[in-house]
Scaffold this motif. Structure first.
Motif, PDB file in Angstrom:
ATOM      1  N   PRO A 165       1.687  79.120  38.345  1.00 29.70           N
ATOM      2  CA  PRO A 165       1.756  77.655  38.249  1.00 29.70           C
ATOM      3  C   PRO A 165       1.359  77.077  36.892  1.00 29.70           C
ATOM      4  O   PRO A 165       2.023  76.159  36.396  1.00 29.70           O
ATOM      5  CB  PRO A 165       0.808  77.177  39.354  1.00 29.70           C
ATOM      6  CG  PRO A 165       0.854  78.279  40.366  1.00 29.70           C
ATOM      7  CD  PRO A 165       0.959  79.547  39.573  1.00 29.70           C
ATOM      8  N   GLU A 166       0.282  77.579  36.281  1.00 28.71           N
ATOM      9  CA  GLU A 166      -0.135  77.025  34.991  1.00 28.71           C
ATOM     10  C   GLU A 166       0.887  77.334  33.906  1.00 28.71           C
ATOM     11  O   GLU A 166       1.188  76.490  33.059  1.00 28.71           O
ATOM     12  CB  GLU A 166      -1.520  77.558  34.599  1.00 28.71           C
ATOM     13  CG  GLU A 166      -2.667  76.835  35.270  1.00 28.71           C
ATOM     14  CD  GLU A 166      -3.985  77.049  34.554  1.00 28.71           C
ATOM     15  OE1 GLU A 166      -4.023  77.822  33.571  1.00 28.71           O
ATOM     16  OE2 GLU A 166      -4.982  76.435  34.969  1.00 28.71           O
ATOM     17  N   LYS A 167       1.440  78.540  33.922  1.00 26.36           N
ATOM     18  CA  LYS A 167       2.464  78.893  32.938  1.00 26.36           C
ATOM     19  C   LYS A 167       3.746  78.099  33.188  1.00 26.36           C
ATOM     20  O   LYS A 167       4.443  77.724  32.249  1.00 26.36           O
ATOM     21  CB  LYS A 167       2.738  80.393  32.976  1.00 26.36           C
ATOM     22  CG  LYS A 167       1.588  81.244  32.444  1.00 26.36           C
ATOM     23  CD  LYS A 167       1.933  82.724  32.462  1.00 26.36           C
ATOM     24  CE  LYS A 167       0.796  83.556  31.897  1.00 26.36           C
ATOM     25  NZ  LYS A 167       1.094  85.015  31.926  1.00 26.36           N
ATOM     26  N   GLN A 168       4.049  77.849  34.463  1.00 25.19           N
ATOM     27  CA  GLN A 168       5.220  77.034  34.787  1.00 25.19           C
ATOM     28  C   GLN A 168       5.065  75.627  34.216  1.00 25.19           C
ATOM     29  O   GLN A 168       6.006  75.065  33.643  1.00 25.19           O
ATOM     30  CB  GLN A 168       5.412  76.971  36.303  1.00 25.19           C
ATOM     31  CG  GLN A 168       5.886  78.268  36.920  1.00 25.19           C
ATOM     32  CD  GLN A 168       5.947  78.200  38.432  1.00 25.19           C
ATOM     33  OE1 GLN A 168       5.365  77.304  39.057  1.00 25.19           O
ATOM     34  NE2 GLN A 168       6.649  79.144  39.037  1.00 25.19           N
ATOM     35  N   LEU A 169       3.873  75.058  34.370  1.00 20.52           N
ATOM     36  CA  LEU A 169       3.626  73.718  33.841  1.00 20.52           C
ATOM     37  C   LEU A 169       3.770  73.713  32.321  1.00 20.52           C
ATOM     38  O   LEU A 169       4.393  72.806  31.753  1.00 20.52           O
ATOM     39  CB  LEU A 169       2.231  73.235  34.237  1.00 20.52           C
ATOM     40  CG  LEU A 169       1.837  71.854  33.708  1.00 20.52           C
ATOM     41  CD1 LEU A 169       2.780  70.781  34.233  1.00 20.52           C
ATOM     42  CD2 LEU A 169       0.395  71.530  34.085  1.00 20.52           C
ATOM     43  N   ALA A 170       3.221  74.718  31.664  1.00 18.92           N
ATOM     44  CA  ALA A 170       3.332  74.807  30.209  1.00 18.92           C
ATOM     45  C   ALA A 170       4.801  74.904  29.798  1.00 18.92           C
ATOM     46  O   ALA A 170       5.215  74.292  28.801  1.00 18.92           O
ATOM     47  CB  ALA A 170       2.548  76.013  29.698  1.00 18.92           C
TER      48      ALA A 170
END
Length: 248
Positions: A165-170
């Motif tokens: 999720p955090e990498k997706q947001l980035a």
């Protein structure tokens, strides 16, 4: 008799190709005169991620009819010569910050809403509904399903490379250049409605004792009435966004 055309995919469009075809000229056999869009998707690349197409060095649209020995260069957003900017498909996006997400991206939904982006999501949306809403409401589809982006009616979309999720947001913030337009605490994390700052006294009955004691600033959803405050989740997101800004 089969004909051959030669395709070269640039940048992150190579993410859709098998390892043996990445960053090289790909030979494509075909019969008749298919649209170049169909040939691109037959090779694995969904059309919403394509920005500029050059056929034999000249800009063409998706409806160009492929010919024997054509050389086709396919570019993603941001990787074409400035002289071809007028032919950019990505430049036709009605907005860059209005999304609809598939069922697999529930965690990303809350992060996008927390940062103020209009993000539509429901667990009972099927592919047909997502495509229809994307077209009707001019929303960009975010998905982990390449097949969803290949639906003929889809105009705008992006395939998330990461499953984290955090990498997706980035990814989303970088691809759509959203860091400068973040507006935290303007969207409801649950229903996507708009938030307004409200006096603490007006929502006291909705608050738990510790919340009443330690927080003074509250926002309420104009659609569902839920109340939000800047707790630990907001602080973690704020730190994450600040890290992204420093990296860019």
């Amino acid at each position: 008799m089969d004909k051959t055309a030669y395709f070269h995919f640039f940048g992150n469009l190579n993410d859709f190709l098998p390892s043996s075809q990445k960053a090289i000229v790909v030979f494509h056999s075909f019969s008749g005169t298919p649209a170049v869009k169909d040939a691109i998707e037959a090779l694995g690349v969904p059309h919403p991620e394509v920005d500029v197409i050059l056929v034999n060095g000249k800009p063409e649209d998706f409806y160009y009819l492929l010919q024997l020995n054509d050389t086709v260069s396919v570019y993603p957003a941001g990787l074409y010569n400035v002289h071809f900017a007028a032919y950019s498909r990505q430049a036709t996006l009605p907005v860059w910050n209005k999304f609809i997400l598939d069922v697999h991206l529930g965690k990303l939904v809350k992060s996008l809403r927390l940062l103020g982006f209009d993000t539509l999501y429901r667990t009972d949306y099927d592919d047909k509904t997502i495509v229809q809403l994307s077209v009707m409401e001019e929303r960009i589809i975010l998905t982990r399903d390449v097949g969803l982006l290949k639906h003929k009616a889809v105009l705008w979309g992006y395939w998330l490379r990461s499953q984290h999720p955090e990498k997706q947001l980035a990814e989303v913030l970088a691809y759509f250049h959203l860091l400068p337009v973040i507006q935290p605490f303007t969207r409801c994390l649950v229903c996507n409605g708009t938030l307004s700052l409200v006096p603490k006294e007006s929502i006291l009955e909705k608050l738990l004792p510790k919340t009443k004691r330690y927080f003074q600033e509250f926002h309420q959803c104009q659609s569902c009435g839920r109340v939000f405050w800047k707790g630990s989740h907001y602080e973690r997101m704020e730190a994450f966004v600040e890290k992204l800004k420093q990296a860019n």
